[in-house]
Design a protein around this motif. Structure first.
Motif, mmCIF file in Angstrom:
data_model
loop_
_atom_site.group_PDB
_atom_site.id
_atom_site.type_symbol
_atom_site.label_atom_id
_atom_site.label_comp_id
_atom_site.label_asym_id
_atom_site.label_seq_id
_atom_site.Cartn_x
_atom_site.Cartn_y
_atom_site.Cartn_z
ATOM 1 N N ASN A 44 64.894 36.282 114.388
ATOM 2 C CA ASN A 44 63.762 37.169 114.642
ATOM 3 C C ASN A 44 63.491 38.017 113.407
ATOM 4 O O ASN A 44 64.427 38.537 112.789
ATOM 5 C CB ASN A 44 64.042 38.097 115.823
ATOM 6 C CG ASN A 44 64.156 37.340 117.127
ATOM 7 O OD1 ASN A 44 63.460 36.356 117.348
ATOM 8 N ND2 ASN A 44 65.060 37.788 117.982
ATOM 9 N N PRO A 45 62.208 38.192 113.046
ATOM 10 C CA PRO A 45 61.890 39.074 111.926
ATOM 11 C C PRO A 45 61.960 40.533 112.354
ATOM 12 O O PRO A 45 61.754 40.872 113.515
ATOM 13 C CB PRO A 45 60.463 38.678 111.563
ATOM 14 C CG PRO A 45 59.873 38.192 112.839
ATOM 15 C CD PRO A 45 60.995 37.548 113.601
ATOM 16 N N TYR A 76 66.226 38.264 110.739
ATOM 17 C CA TYR A 76 66.773 36.940 110.470
ATOM 18 C C TYR A 76 65.678 35.899 110.254
ATOM 19 O O TYR A 76 65.846 34.955 109.489
ATOM 20 C CB TYR A 76 67.659 36.500 111.646
ATOM 21 C CG TYR A 76 68.722 37.506 112.003
ATOM 22 C CD1 TYR A 76 69.494 38.085 111.012
ATOM 23 C CD2 TYR A 76 68.945 37.869 113.328
ATOM 24 C CE1 TYR A 76 70.471 39.007 111.334
ATOM 25 C CE2 TYR A 76 69.920 38.785 113.656
ATOM 26 C CZ TYR A 76 70.688 39.360 112.657
ATOM 27 O OH TYR A 76 71.646 40.265 112.983
ATOM 28 N N GLY A 77 64.549 36.057 110.975
ATOM 29 C CA GLY A 77 63.485 35.065 110.880
ATOM 30 C C GLY A 77 62.431 35.447 109.862
ATOM 31 O O GLY A 77 62.369 36.582 109.374
ATOM 32 N N ASP A 78 61.586 34.478 109.536
ATOM 33 C CA ASP A 78 60.497 34.727 108.592
ATOM 34 C C ASP A 78 59.469 35.661 109.226
ATOM 35 O O ASP A 78 59.081 35.490 110.391
ATOM 36 C CB ASP A 78 59.827 33.415 108.195
ATOM 37 C CG ASP A 78 60.764 32.531 107.381
ATOM 38 O OD1 ASP A 78 61.741 33.068 106.830
ATOM 39 O OD2 ASP A 78 60.516 31.310 107.315
ATOM 40 N N PRO A 102 54.580 33.961 104.432
ATOM 41 C CA PRO A 102 55.710 34.429 105.247
ATOM 42 C C PRO A 102 56.786 35.075 104.379
ATOM 43 O O PRO A 102 57.080 34.612 103.271
ATOM 44 C CB PRO A 102 56.217 33.158 105.921
ATOM 45 C CG PRO A 102 55.056 32.217 105.903
ATOM 46 C CD PRO A 102 54.305 32.513 104.650
ATOM 47 N N LEU A 103 57.361 36.156 104.884
ATOM 48 C CA LEU A 103 58.397 36.892 104.159
ATOM 49 C C LEU A 103 59.765 36.509 104.707
ATOM 50 O O LEU A 103 60.029 36.654 105.908
ATOM 51 C CB LEU A 103 58.168 38.404 104.296
ATOM 52 C CG LEU A 103 56.824 38.953 103.793
ATOM 53 C CD1 LEU A 103 56.746 40.452 104.057
ATOM 54 C CD2 LEU A 103 56.638 38.657 102.315
ATOM 55 N N ASP A 104 60.618 36.030 103.824
ATOM 56 C CA ASP A 104 61.994 35.701 104.210
ATOM 57 C C ASP A 104 62.817 36.985 104.245
ATOM 58 O O ASP A 104 62.326 38.069 103.944
ATOM 59 C CB ASP A 104 62.575 34.703 103.207
ATOM 60 C CG ASP A 104 63.679 33.867 103.834
ATOM 61 O OD1 ASP A 104 64.154 34.260 104.921
ATOM 62 O OD2 ASP A 104 64.051 32.837 103.246
ATOM 63 N N TYR A 105 64.052 36.856 104.634
ATOM 64 C CA TYR A 105 64.926 38.027 104.694
ATOM 65 C C TYR A 105 64.985 38.712 103.328
ATOM 66 O O TYR A 105 65.201 38.073 102.298
ATOM 67 C CB TYR A 105 66.335 37.611 105.122
ATOM 68 C CG TYR A 105 67.367 38.684 104.889
ATOM 69 C CD1 TYR A 105 67.418 39.798 105.710
ATOM 70 C CD2 TYR A 105 68.279 38.579 103.828
ATOM 71 C CE1 TYR A 105 68.355 40.788 105.491
ATOM 72 C CE2 TYR A 105 69.217 39.565 103.604
ATOM 73 C CZ TYR A 105 69.251 40.677 104.439
ATOM 74 O OH TYR A 105 70.180 41.660 104.213
#
Length: 299
Positions: A44-45, A76-78, A102-105
């Motif tokens: 989950n972002p 944890y998610g994008d 999309p933003l990664d961790y």
């Protein structure tokens, strides 16, 4: 064998510890993030937005001021920024955004907002950020600012001095002497002669009374007919024979003598006329009482 069991147990403890973390805090470090991602856990972002309130302060009308809103993914998610928009979008605007992917961790992006007032006053607006966060899909950032009028200082040295108004030139001396020599003449008053009004004589024309139109029916005299009998047949009473006699005096000289074939006019009578001719009939009968009502009919 003991080393393998110890390593496997350590991995399970690490994964269970990650799931046990409270929400919105993110993984403890990057290695734990990859362990959870490779293990197939739910990712989950977690957006972290700073600041939550943007105050542009005072700004002169006609000028523009810009501020930056930062979005960091600590989940944890994008993190996907679906949409960025303003509630009003009049005095405030979105200049640009880098939140297109999309933003990664640990990754972040920025949104540049601006304050551009057109008139003095206090203004507010709200910046909405729509994300793929399941717990809180829409984030809000409050915007505020005060617009003031532009202050223009003018030094006394730069103030324009009003130009002097030139005085009118004096008249020439010769004209002044001529005006003094001219004697003042009394003004002549115009006397208007009043002309007598013409009186128009109006010729009064007497109007002749209009003749009253009378409607007639006609009766052709037959043998043994008398005015008495004809009146009884056409009027329902013989006492109106004087009306027939009055209407046909141009053809009848003696009401006791009427010629066969004569076309008599039978006037239509009003109730008032019926009363009139009843009296007239009785009067004529009294005057001619020595005469019979009519000739004896041989037929």
């Amino acid at each position: 064998m003991k080393k393998l069991l110890i390593g496997f147990g350590f991995s399970l403890l690490t994964i269970s510890g990650l799931f046990a973390q409270p929400p919105n805090e993110g993984p403890a470090d990057e290695s734990a993030y990859w362990v959870l991602k490779l293990s197939g856990g739910q990712l989950n972002p977690i957006p972290v937005i700073t600041p939550h309130n943007v105050n542009f302060g005072q700004l002169e009308v006609g000028k523009v001021k810009r501020e930056t809103v930062k979005i960091l993914n600590k989940g944890y998610g994008d993190l996907v920024i679906k949409k960025v928009y303003l509630q009003n979008g009049v005095e405030f605007g979105i200049k640009k955004t880098t939140c297109t992917k999309p933003l990664d961790y640990g990754q972040s992006c920025e949104i540049t907002v601006e304050f551009k007032p057109d008139a003095p006053g206090n203004y507010t607006d709200t910046l909405y950020i729509a994300t793929n966060d399941r717990e809180n899909p829409i984030y809000k950032v409050k915007l505020s600012g005060e617009a003031i009028g532009a202050i223009i200082e003018v030094s006394e040295n730069l103030k324009p001095t009003p130009a002097p108004v030139p005085a009118p030139p004096p008249p020439p001396v010769e004209n002044q002497q001529k005006e003094k020599q001219k004697p003042s003449q009394p003004k002549k008053e115009k006397v208007e002669k009043k002309q007598p009004k013409k009186v128009e004589k109006k010729n009064k024309k007497t109007e002749k009374g209009k003749e009253k139109k009378v409607a007639y029916t006609y009766w052709t005299v037959k043998p043994c007919d008398t005015l008495w009998d004809i009146s009884a047949k056409v009027y329902g009473t013989p006492l109106l024979w004087a009306a027939i006699y009055e209407a046909n005096k141009d053809q009848i000289s003696d009401p006791w003598i009427i010629e066969v074939g004569t076309k008599l006019k039978i006037p239509k009578l009003t109730p008032a006329e019926r009363k009139k001719y009843e009296k007239e009939s009785l009067k004529l009968m009294e005057e001619m009482a020595d005469r019979p009502l009519g000739p004896k009919c041989p037929y």
